[in-house]
Design a protein around this motif. Structure first.
Motif, short mmCIF file in Angstrom:
data_model
loop_
_atom_site.label_atom_id
_atom_site.label_comp_id
_atom_site.label_asym_id
_atom_site.label_seq_id
_atom_site.Cartn_x
_atom_site.Cartn_y
_atom_site.Cartn_z
N ASP A 99 -6.88 4.95 -1.68
CA ASP A 99 -7.76 3.92 -1.11
C ASP A 99 -7.19 3.46 0.23
O ASP A 99 -6.11 2.87 0.29
N ARG A 100 -7.93 3.71 1.31
CA ARG A 100 -7.41 3.35 2.63
C ARG A 100 -7.23 1.85 2.81
O ARG A 100 -6.43 1.41 3.64
N SER A 101 -7.97 1.03 2.03
CA SER A 101 -7.79 -0.42 2.14
C SER A 101 -6.44 -0.85 1.61
O SER A 101 -6.00 -1.97 1.86
N GLU A 102 -5.76 0.03 0.86
CA GLU A 102 -4.43 -0.27 0.33
C GLU A 102 -3.32 0.29 1.21
O GLU A 102 -2.14 0.10 0.91
N ALA A 103 -3.68 0.99 2.29
CA ALA A 103 -2.70 1.73 3.07
C ALA A 103 -2.41 1.06 4.41
O ALA A 103 -3.33 0.77 5.17
N GLU A 104 -1.14 0.84 4.68
CA GLU A 104 -0.73 0.38 6.01
C GLU A 104 -0.77 1.53 7.01
O GLU A 104 -0.99 1.32 8.21
N LEU A 105 -0.55 2.76 6.53
CA LEU A 105 -0.52 3.95 7.38
C LEU A 105 -1.67 4.87 6.97
O LEU A 105 -1.75 5.29 5.82
N ARG A 106 -2.56 5.20 7.93
CA ARG A 106 -3.73 6.01 7.63
C ARG A 106 -3.73 7.22 8.58
O ARG A 106 -3.73 7.06 9.80
N ILE A 107 -3.74 8.41 7.98
CA ILE A 107 -3.36 9.62 8.70
C ILE A 107 -4.54 10.56 8.85
O ILE A 107 -5.23 10.88 7.88
#
Length: 361
Positions: A99-107
């Motif tokens: 879940d990208r809403s949980e990610a500080e780093l999005r690749i």
């Protein structure tokens, strides 16, 4: 053949109040992008058909969508590099999430957009549907694993080693501009200056001594470096984490566990007796659901970060620092009764009496 280079986006330099003492300024400049110790950095890969950039074809002017989605082999290279950094046992760790809403780093893996990353906590300023890191070429090609190690170094707060003012590198500027203007980089003069020729502030660099073996340095072909003389024939870092890289990360994020967090009870202040660079952790278990403020008092520059504990792991909730101003750092957010939160306070520097305290109210 010129190497492909990481291309950090130009960003404005941090702005601090005039007249700060040298020691205080050094602490603020060197630490303002760094995470608090104990942070779990969550990363995710863009994986939807709609995860794209719209770009214009330079020949026709027509726009087309370019995917951010990378293949499994590419993702596995990045996963392995996160694990290599994580295996150092420093006080920052990495966890992959879907879940990208949980990610500080999005690749993302947009071919042709270069390889780059936000530096440290700058990633928190980027929208949830945007990349904080991109890989613009094949990471499975020989030698390109170093690119993933390099970009994760940026995500940890590290900057380019060849731009250190302690390196003593004297470039043939025009030769560098000419070299980078051609394939495979096709850089403008401005991008070349920002990523290669510009010298960093001495307070920003990864260490007080230049490390030519650092994963954060670029390779340079013959004829680009005039001094030091031994690098006129070229500079070719080995593409692995150097001893100095590892020492830097462990120094900023000490592997020794922080002392057991104390409880922060609403409206009860707790004295902070911290040395510059030290950190104190507190638990907050709100007696009711409402908006709370967690902050500091006194003559000190601090970073205050609030995490919500989920499944036994801290998830970043909010954070702020006072940035060298006379105001104290405070975080104001809604906390829910029955949930557990962790407040982490890192000291940059003190002045005046140096007496400081924290409170939740």
């Amino acid at each position: 053949m010129t190497a492909r280079y990481c291309s950090l986006a130009r960003q404005s330099a941090p702005s601090f109040a005039a007249g700060l003492a040298a020691g205080r300024l050094h602490a603020l400049v060197s630490g303002h992008r760094m995470w608090v110790n104990g942070t779990v950095l969550h990363y995710c890969f863009f994986d939807r058909d709609t995860d794209t950039s719209v770009i214009a074809d330079p020949g026709t002017g027509r726009t087309r969508a370019v995917s951010w989605v990378g293949g499994k082999e590419q993702r596995d290279v990045v996963r392995g590099c996160f694990q290599e950094w994580g295996d150092l046992g420093a006080g920052v760790s990495f966890v992959e999430v879907d879940d990208r809403s949980e990610a500080e780093l999005r690749i993302g893996f947009q071919t042709g957009d270069g390889s780059w990353s936000a530096v440290g906590r700058d990633a928190l300023r980027i929208g949830l549907d945007e990349r904080t890191m991109n890989f613009g070429w094949d990471l499975t090609a020989p030698g390109e694993r170093a690119t993933a190690l390099h970009e994760i170094g940026h995500a940890l707060g590290m900057l380019h080693e060849h731009q250190s003012p302690f390196a003593g590198i004297h470039f043939d500027d025009e030769a560098v501009y000419t070299d980078l203007a051609g394939p495979p980089n096709f850089w403008s003069r401005d991008k070349t200056w920002f990523n290669i020729l510009r010298k960093l502030d001495a307070h920003e660099v990864n260490g007080s001594v230049w490390d030519p073996h650092s994963i954060m340095g670029y390779p340079f072909s013959a004829g680009l470096i005039l001094e030091p003389e031994q690098f006129r024939a070229g500079l070719d870092p080995p593409g692995v984490l150097s001893a100095a890289d590892k020492d830097f990360v462990r120094r900023w994020y000490p592997p020794d566990p922080v002392s057991e967090p104390r409880e922060l009870v609403p409206f009860r202040s707790v004295p902070l007796r911290l040395a510059p660079g030290a950190q104190a952790d507190f638990t907050v278990e709100p007696p009711e659901t409402r908006t709370y403020t967690v902050g500091t008092f006194g003559d000190a520059d601090t970073l205050v970060v609030l995490f919500e504990e989920r499944d036994g792991r801290p998830r970043y909730l909010a954070g702020t620092d006072d940035g060298g101003t006379p105001h104290n750092a405070t975080v104001r957010t809604r906390l829910v009764k029955g949930r557990r939160y962790i407040a982490r306070i890192r000291l940059y520097s003190t002045w005046g009496s140096g007496e400081t305290a924290t409170m939740c109210w």
